[in-house]
Design an enzyme around this catalytic site. Sequence first.
Site, PDB file in Angstrom:
ATOM      1  N   LEU A 139      63.861  51.545 -13.308  1.00  0.00           N
ATOM      2  CA  LEU A 139      64.820  52.394 -13.712  1.00  0.00           C
ATOM      3  C   LEU A 139      64.552  53.782 -13.850  1.00  0.00           C
ATOM      4  O   LEU A 139      63.294  53.968 -14.164  1.00  0.00           O
ATOM      5  CB  LEU A 139      65.399  51.640 -14.919  1.00  0.00           C
ATOM      6  CG  LEU A 139      66.276  50.663 -15.208  1.00  0.00           C
ATOM      7  CD1 LEU A 139      66.573  50.144 -16.578  1.00  0.00           C
ATOM      8  CD2 LEU A 139      67.698  50.848 -14.349  1.00  0.00           C
ATOM      9  N   VAL A 371      58.253  68.091   3.581  1.00  0.00           N
ATOM     10  CA  VAL A 371      59.205  68.760   4.472  1.00  0.00           C
ATOM     11  C   VAL A 371      60.643  68.315   4.389  1.00  0.00           C
ATOM     12  O   VAL A 371      61.733  68.610   5.337  1.00  0.00           O
ATOM     13  CB  VAL A 371      59.125  68.482   6.106  1.00  0.00           C
ATOM     14  CG1 VAL A 371      57.516  69.168   6.387  1.00  0.00           C
ATOM     15  CG2 VAL A 371      58.733  66.944   6.478  1.00  0.00           C
ATOM     16  N   HIS A 544      67.872  89.427 -30.040  1.00  0.00           N
ATOM     17  CA  HIS A 544      66.730  90.217 -29.945  1.00  0.00           C
ATOM     18  C   HIS A 544      65.398  89.641 -30.566  1.00  0.00           C
ATOM     19  O   HIS A 544      65.864  89.602 -32.030  1.00  0.00           O
ATOM     20  CB  HIS A 544      67.058  91.674 -30.281  1.00  0.00           C
ATOM     21  CG  HIS A 544      65.857  92.576 -30.085  1.00  0.00           C
ATOM     22  ND1 HIS A 544      65.283  92.875 -28.787  1.00  0.00           N
ATOM     23  CD2 HIS A 544      64.918  93.182 -31.179  1.00  0.00           C
ATOM     24  CE1 HIS A 544      63.977  93.718 -28.994  1.00  0.00           C
ATOM     25  NE2 HIS A 544      63.885  93.593 -30.280  1.00  0.00           N
TER      26      HIS A 544
HETATM   27  P1  NAI Z   1      63.014  71.050   1.084  1.00  0.00           P
HETATM   28  O1  NAI Z   1      63.961  70.723   2.202  1.00  0.00           O
HETATM   29  O2  NAI Z   1      63.115  71.910   0.038  1.00  0.00           O
HETATM   30  O3  NAI Z   1      61.842  72.101   1.930  1.00  0.00           O
HETATM   31  C1  NAI Z   1      60.994  71.583   3.164  1.00  0.00           C
HETATM   32  C2  NAI Z   1      60.448  72.797   3.822  1.00  0.00           C
HETATM   33  O4  NAI Z   1      59.702  72.523   4.846  1.00  0.00           O
HETATM   34  C3  NAI Z   1      61.579  73.570   4.432  1.00  0.00           C
HETATM   35  O5  NAI Z   1      61.567  74.990   4.063  1.00  0.00           O
HETATM   36  C4  NAI Z   1      61.439  73.422   5.891  1.00  0.00           C
HETATM   37  O6  NAI Z   1      61.454  74.725   6.569  1.00  0.00           O
HETATM   38  C5  NAI Z   1      59.839  73.124   5.967  1.00  0.00           C
HETATM   39  N1  NAI Z   1      59.345  72.522   7.079  1.00  0.00           N
HETATM   40  C6  NAI Z   1      59.991  71.649   7.676  1.00  0.00           C
HETATM   41  N2  NAI Z   1      59.067  71.161   8.897  1.00  0.00           N
HETATM   42  C7  NAI Z   1      57.907  71.993   8.824  1.00  0.00           C
HETATM   43  C8  NAI Z   1      56.739  72.000   9.606  1.00  0.00           C
HETATM   44  N3  NAI Z   1      56.602  71.075  10.483  1.00  0.00           N
HETATM   45  N4  NAI Z   1      55.870  73.042   9.429  1.00  0.00           N
HETATM   46  C9  NAI Z   1      56.083  73.899   8.396  1.00  0.00           C
HETATM   47  N5  NAI Z   1      57.219  73.807   7.526  1.00  0.00           N
HETATM   48  C10 NAI Z   1      57.992  72.892   7.756  1.00  0.00           C
HETATM   49  O7  NAI Z   1      62.164  69.739   0.781  1.00  0.00           O
HETATM   50  P2  NAI Z   1      61.086  69.531  -0.264  1.00  0.00           P
HETATM   51  O8  NAI Z   1      60.285  70.595  -0.641  1.00  0.00           O
HETATM   52  O9  NAI Z   1      60.458  68.194   0.389  1.00  0.00           O
HETATM   53  O10 NAI Z   1      62.070  68.922  -1.351  1.00  0.00           O
HETATM   54  C11 NAI Z   1      62.788  67.590  -1.123  1.00  0.00           C
HETATM   55  C12 NAI Z   1      64.163  67.717  -1.991  1.00  0.00           C
HETATM   56  O11 NAI Z   1      63.688  67.408  -3.311  1.00  0.00           O
HETATM   57  C13 NAI Z   1      64.874  68.886  -2.007  1.00  0.00           C
HETATM   58  O12 NAI Z   1      66.154  68.555  -1.785  1.00  0.00           O
HETATM   59  C14 NAI Z   1      64.552  69.524  -3.366  1.00  0.00           C
HETATM   60  O13 NAI Z   1      65.787  70.239  -3.593  1.00  0.00           O
HETATM   61  C15 NAI Z   1      64.324  68.233  -4.206  1.00  0.00           C
HETATM   62  N6  NAI Z   1      63.452  68.695  -5.516  1.00  0.00           N
HETATM   63  C16 NAI Z   1      63.971  69.725  -6.351  1.00  0.00           C
HETATM   64  C17 NAI Z   1      63.219  69.881  -7.288  1.00  0.00           C
HETATM   65  C18 NAI Z   1      63.602  71.065  -8.367  1.00  0.00           C
HETATM   66  O14 NAI Z   1      64.770  71.237  -8.362  1.00  0.00           O
HETATM   67  N7  NAI Z   1      62.978  71.813  -9.146  1.00  0.00           N
HETATM   68  C19 NAI Z   1      61.697  69.674  -7.225  1.00  0.00           C
HETATM   69  C20 NAI Z   1      61.075  68.822  -6.124  1.00  0.00           C
HETATM   70  C21 NAI Z   1      62.115  68.137  -5.384  1.00  0.00           C
END
Ligand code: NAI
Length: 568
Positions: A139, A371, A544
């Site tokens: 969960l 990625v 403030h």
């Molecule tokens: P992401 O989609 O945010 O970023 C992946 C990045 O990898 C992209 O900028 C892409 O251009 C790059 N990339 C892809 N293939 C590549 C390569 N061969 N060489 C170099 N760069 C490459 O995915 P991420 O960071 O894995 O996160 C996954 C999900 O989890 C996202 O949807 C994110 O929003 C969510 N998440 C949100 C968080 C938050 O809100 N604080 C924290 C962690 C994850």
Amino acid sequence: MAFEVKMPQLGLTMEEGTVAKWLKKEGEHVQKGEVLLEITTDKLTSEIESETDGVLLQIVAQEGDDVPVKGILCYIGTAGESIAQPSGLQQESAQQKQPTVSEEETNLLVIGGGPGGYVAAIRAAQLGANVTLVEKNKLGGTCLNVGCIPTKVLLHTAEALTETKEMEQMGIQVAVNGLDWEKVQAKKAAVTNQLVSGVTGLMKANRIKVVEGTASFADEHTVTVTKKDGNTEQLTFDKAIIASGSVPAIPPIAGVKENADCVDSTGALSFSDIPKTLFVIGGGVIGIELATAYQAFGTKVTIVEAMPKLLPMMDGELTQMLRKKMESKGITILTEAKVQSVEKAAEGTKVYVEINGNVQSFIAEKVLVAVGRRSDTEALQLDRVGIVHEKGKVVVNEYMQTNIPHIYAIGDCLGKVMLAHIASAQGEIAAENAMGECVAYDGKTNPSCVYTNPEFAGVGLTEEQAKQQNIAYHVGKFPLMANGKALIMNGGEGMVKCIIGDTYKEILGVHILGPRATDLIGESALAIGLEATVEDIYATIHAHPTVTEAVREAALAATNRAIHMPNK
Ligand code: NAI
């Protein structure tokens, strides 16, 4: 077919309007360009003109009615013409409504117990459903077990470590003797376990039956649940909500799959020791957050991002400020660089990266592959019941309904914006619709938060998006150097940036780089939800000394009346 006259969207943030006065009557002939009615919003009164010639066949919204944007106001056509049914929540056919239970109680099945699924289950139970939730793992899902929460434990530890090291500047004399990694891991486990047991308690309190196992659809009203011991159980339902989440995507980079030192975000949360060097593939949210944590723990970090900028969805100017800050701490960042392959080497893992047409190699003890993530729907057997999906991403309408009207889907399994708070919001909506309400999902108040140091948060349009959409806008900026509280907290690093519509002066977007930006963004999300204007922000008294004063100052700056910095 009769022409539908719909409530227009008069400002970017307008959600509904009120019918003030009809100037035409049913049966009257109208001409293109003639005023049909007047509508009001809390901002303005507007005349709605006919877009066609014809007879006003039917007035759907009466004077005084509140009508959502795109809601039907009236029909125009030829005299005597029949009117098509309005679109909306799809109704189940009599054949689809065959199930199992008494008239009073709805058997509602939720597949997945993450922040989407458990929230949907609680909301459905509040509305009187008899709820069963199936979970194949723990969960709390990714968020509580291997995502948001454990990552934030590491980031909070990293921030505390950095602050402690910098306390000398405040006159506090402390010696940092290092980091007890086992204790950090134990703290992470304790926080996670406490929250998971909290969710378990909420399930009991709401009389939700939790079944452990993996669900797959057997027919439109039945799932087969396969338990860990291999036994199976059939569960029938009247309504179902799919909340099966996502898993890390493994890119087709040669050498990654078979190399144990190449880990995903789950692996990077639980290294047996703090690595000396970490190579991060992907400059998205996961890559940036874990790079921030490990840099503070003493790891030498390199980030490689294929696109021209880090964090593609965030405001470009503030992302650039964050990049400079990360680089000043010693993180190496390469953009427009693509990892080609990895291979095991005596000193660790060798990573080959293409930069400007040349291939460079880097050596690292660990490689984080971040990625993106993909929907976790394989086990569900969506095709067996004909649930429409695009390569595993479930397709839904704005009511979170799949093509099978009594089956809903929410959160990461839709493969769109993968955020816990979106999954929860969609979960409440799906549960309400399954229980007979009619609520549409609208993501415009969705904040994006990145837990870096300083934190980075945004809501609404970025400047880049406003440009792409040809929206006339202007910008107000306020540097945190001029904000007393930020100066005390982090030396005044960061900025608040407001994007304001030229026509209605409405808040289109707010972006904050600064201490506790992820908490501060709530005010701006509310402002966008309420269609607030820049005047609404600066007419509100901000306490403030707080960092929130900088949000007000950025709003003032947008109208050239900032107090604590020179105007243009
Ligand atoms: P992401 O989609 O945010 O970023 C992946 C990045 O990898 C992209 O900028 C892409 O251009 C790059 N990339 C892809 N293939 C590549 C390569 N061969 N060489 C170099 N760069 C490459 O995915 P991420 O960071 O894995 O996160 C996954 C999900 O989890 C996202 O949807 C994110 O929003 C969510 N998440 C949100 C968080 C938050 O809100 N604080 C924290 C962690 C994850």
